[in-house]
Design a protein around this motif. Sequence first.
Motif, PDB file in Angstrom:
ATOM      1  N   TYR A 165     -60.017  64.496  12.912  1.00  0.00           N
ATOM      2  CA  TYR A 165     -60.249  63.113  12.465  1.00  0.00           C
ATOM      3  C   TYR A 165     -61.533  63.376  11.416  1.00  0.00           C
ATOM      4  N   TYR A 166     -61.389  63.099  10.243  1.00  0.00           N
ATOM      5  CA  TYR A 166     -62.479  63.638   9.279  1.00  0.00           C
ATOM      6  C   TYR A 166     -62.629  62.300   8.178  1.00  0.00           C
ATOM      7  N   ASP A 167     -63.800  62.713   7.611  1.00  0.00           N
ATOM      8  CA  ASP A 167     -64.266  61.731   6.336  1.00  0.00           C
ATOM      9  C   ASP A 167     -64.200  62.643   5.143  1.00  0.00           C
ATOM     10  N   GLY A 168     -64.090  62.064   4.002  1.00  0.00           N
ATOM     11  CA  GLY A 168     -64.080  62.489   2.789  1.00  0.00           C
ATOM     12  C   GLY A 168     -62.522  63.191   2.307  1.00  0.00           C
ATOM     13  N   THR A 169     -62.533  63.569   1.092  1.00  0.00           N
ATOM     14  CA  THR A 169     -61.552  64.195   0.494  1.00  0.00           C
ATOM     15  C   THR A 169     -61.768  65.598  -0.143  1.00  0.00           C
ATOM     16  N   GLY A 170     -60.759  66.204  -0.573  1.00  0.00           N
ATOM     17  CA  GLY A 170     -61.145  67.320  -1.258  1.00  0.00           C
ATOM     18  C   GLY A 170     -61.795  68.471  -0.527  1.00  0.00           C
ATOM     19  N   GLU A 171     -62.564  69.093  -1.097  1.00  0.00           N
ATOM     20  CA  GLU A 171     -63.409  70.136  -0.219  1.00  0.00           C
ATOM     21  C   GLU A 171     -64.724  69.338   0.536  1.00  0.00           C
ATOM     22  N   THR A 172     -64.694  68.274   0.502  1.00  0.00           N
ATOM     23  CA  THR A 172     -65.836  67.573   1.253  1.00  0.00           C
ATOM     24  C   THR A 172     -65.235  66.827   2.573  1.00  0.00           C
ATOM     25  N   PRO A 211     -53.313  76.834   5.259  1.00  0.00           N
ATOM     26  CA  PRO A 211     -54.153  76.166   6.431  1.00  0.00           C
ATOM     27  C   PRO A 211     -55.082  75.404   5.409  1.00  0.00           C
ATOM     28  N   ILE A 212     -55.656  74.140   6.336  1.00  0.00           N
ATOM     29  CA  ILE A 212     -56.755  73.517   5.560  1.00  0.00           C
ATOM     30  C   ILE A 212     -57.995  73.722   6.305  1.00  0.00           C
ATOM     31  N   SER A 213     -59.123  74.016   5.598  1.00  0.00           N
ATOM     32  CA  SER A 213     -60.462  74.251   6.317  1.00  0.00           C
ATOM     33  C   SER A 213     -61.327  73.028   6.115  1.00  0.00           C
ATOM     34  N   TYR A 214     -62.102  72.654   7.552  1.00  0.00           N
ATOM     35  CA  TYR A 214     -62.563  71.499   7.417  1.00  0.00           C
ATOM     36  C   TYR A 214     -64.273  71.752   7.975  1.00  0.00           C
ATOM     37  N   VAL A 215     -65.160  71.194   7.375  1.00  0.00           N
ATOM     38  CA  VAL A 215     -66.679  71.483   7.816  1.00  0.00           C
ATOM     39  C   VAL A 215     -66.847  70.429   8.884  1.00  0.00           C
ATOM     40  N   LEU A 216     -67.368  71.066  10.206  1.00  0.00           N
ATOM     41  CA  LEU A 216     -67.887  70.134  11.079  1.00  0.00           C
ATOM     42  C   LEU A 216     -69.183  69.440  11.131  1.00  0.00           C
ATOM     43  N   GLY A 217     -68.931  68.173  11.331  1.00  0.00           N
ATOM     44  CA  GLY A 217     -69.977  67.296  11.173  1.00  0.00           C
ATOM     45  C   GLY A 217     -71.168  67.585  12.368  1.00  0.00           C
ATOM     46  N   LYS A 218     -72.239  67.283  12.200  1.00  0.00           N
ATOM     47  CA  LYS A 218     -73.557  67.362  13.053  1.00  0.00           C
ATOM     48  C   LYS A 218     -73.172  66.734  14.323  1.00  0.00           C
ATOM     49  N   THR A 219     -72.370  65.479  14.201  1.00  0.00           N
ATOM     50  CA  THR A 219     -72.229  64.831  15.700  1.00  0.00           C
ATOM     51  C   THR A 219     -70.954  64.715  15.844  1.00  0.00           C
ATOM     52  N   VAL A 220     -69.976  65.909  15.596  1.00  0.00           N
ATOM     53  CA  VAL A 220     -68.713  66.109  16.154  1.00  0.00           C
ATOM     54  C   VAL A 220     -68.467  66.049  17.517  1.00  0.00           C
ATOM     55  N   HIS A 221     -67.604  65.304  17.920  1.00  0.00           N
ATOM     56  CA  HIS A 221     -67.091  65.139  19.444  1.00  0.00           C
ATOM     57  C   HIS A 221     -65.795  65.800  19.731  1.00  0.00           C
ATOM     58  N   TYR A 222     -65.700  66.772  20.667  1.00  0.00           N
ATOM     59  CA  TYR A 222     -64.660  67.437  20.901  1.00  0.00           C
ATOM     60  C   TYR A 222     -64.118  66.738  22.426  1.00  0.00           C
ATOM     61  N   VAL A 223     -62.693  65.994  21.991  1.00  0.00           N
ATOM     62  CA  VAL A 223     -62.226  65.624  23.475  1.00  0.00           C
ATOM     63  C   VAL A 223     -60.854  65.844  23.590  1.00  0.00           C
ATOM     64  N   ASN A 224     -60.381  65.783  25.079  1.00  0.00           N
ATOM     65  CA  ASN A 224     -58.999  66.253  25.191  1.00  0.00           C
ATOM     66  C   ASN A 224     -58.072  65.039  25.070  1.00  0.00           C
ATOM     67  N   LYS A 225     -56.849  64.963  25.369  1.00  0.00           N
ATOM     68  CA  LYS A 225     -55.925  63.796  25.017  1.00  0.00           C
ATOM     69  C   LYS A 225     -56.084  62.469  25.819  1.00  0.00           C
ATOM     70  N   ALA A 226     -56.897  62.831  27.052  1.00  0.00           N
ATOM     71  CA  ALA A 226     -57.408  61.643  27.923  1.00  0.00           C
ATOM     72  C   ALA A 226     -58.575  61.072  27.228  1.00  0.00           C
ATOM     73  N   GLY A 227     -59.160  61.628  26.175  1.00  0.00           N
ATOM     74  CA  GLY A 227     -60.557  61.000  25.816  1.00  0.00           C
ATOM     75  C   GLY A 227     -61.671  61.627  26.612  1.00  0.00           C
ATOM     76  N   ARG A 228     -61.507  62.433  27.195  1.00  0.00           N
ATOM     77  CA  ARG A 228     -62.712  63.073  28.051  1.00  0.00           C
ATOM     78  C   ARG A 228     -63.350  64.110  26.929  1.00  0.00           C
ATOM     79  N   GLU A 229     -64.788  64.150  27.112  1.00  0.00           N
ATOM     80  CA  GLU A 229     -65.562  65.075  26.159  1.00  0.00           C
ATOM     81  C   GLU A 229     -65.194  66.732  26.671  1.00  0.00           C
ATOM     82  N   ILE A 230     -64.998  67.458  25.978  1.00  0.00           N
ATOM     83  CA  ILE A 230     -64.778  68.842  26.414  1.00  0.00           C
ATOM     84  C   ILE A 230     -65.739  69.864  25.775  1.00  0.00           C
TER      85      ILE A 230
END
Length: 121
Positions: free
Chosen positions: A104-111, A71-90
């Motif tokens: 959807y993320y920015d960066g590569t490797g461990e960042t 599995p791949i681990s990602y760090v959640l950004g301070k302004t992360v948005h959680y949305v459903n398939k329709a694009g509505r925030e959840i």
Amino acid sequence: MKKSMLILACAAIAPFAFAQTSTTTTESTTTKNPVASETETTTTTTSTDGTVTTFEPGKTIVVRRVGVTDPISYVLGKTVHYVNKAGREIEASMIKPGARVHVYYDGTGETRVVNRVVVDE
């Protein structure tokens, strides 16, 4: 004899025919500064999809991609948005282990810093 060979051939090919693949997409955006210095800024956003194995709101999300053992681990950004398939925030609390997501993320490797998580409901 021919029927047996045909059955064996179909049995050998079947795993490849039904195999699923993992998708990773990269988007690049370049913007030019209208000031005389002509500075360019490039932002790269990458996305991948899979199943949530671990989720700690405000900290990390761990996703297992189809066809990949680790599995791949990602760090959640301070302004992360959680949305459903329709694009509505959840609410982040709606994301549970086993949920199918597109990260959807920015960066590569461990960042790798997540800026948006789309949940397939």
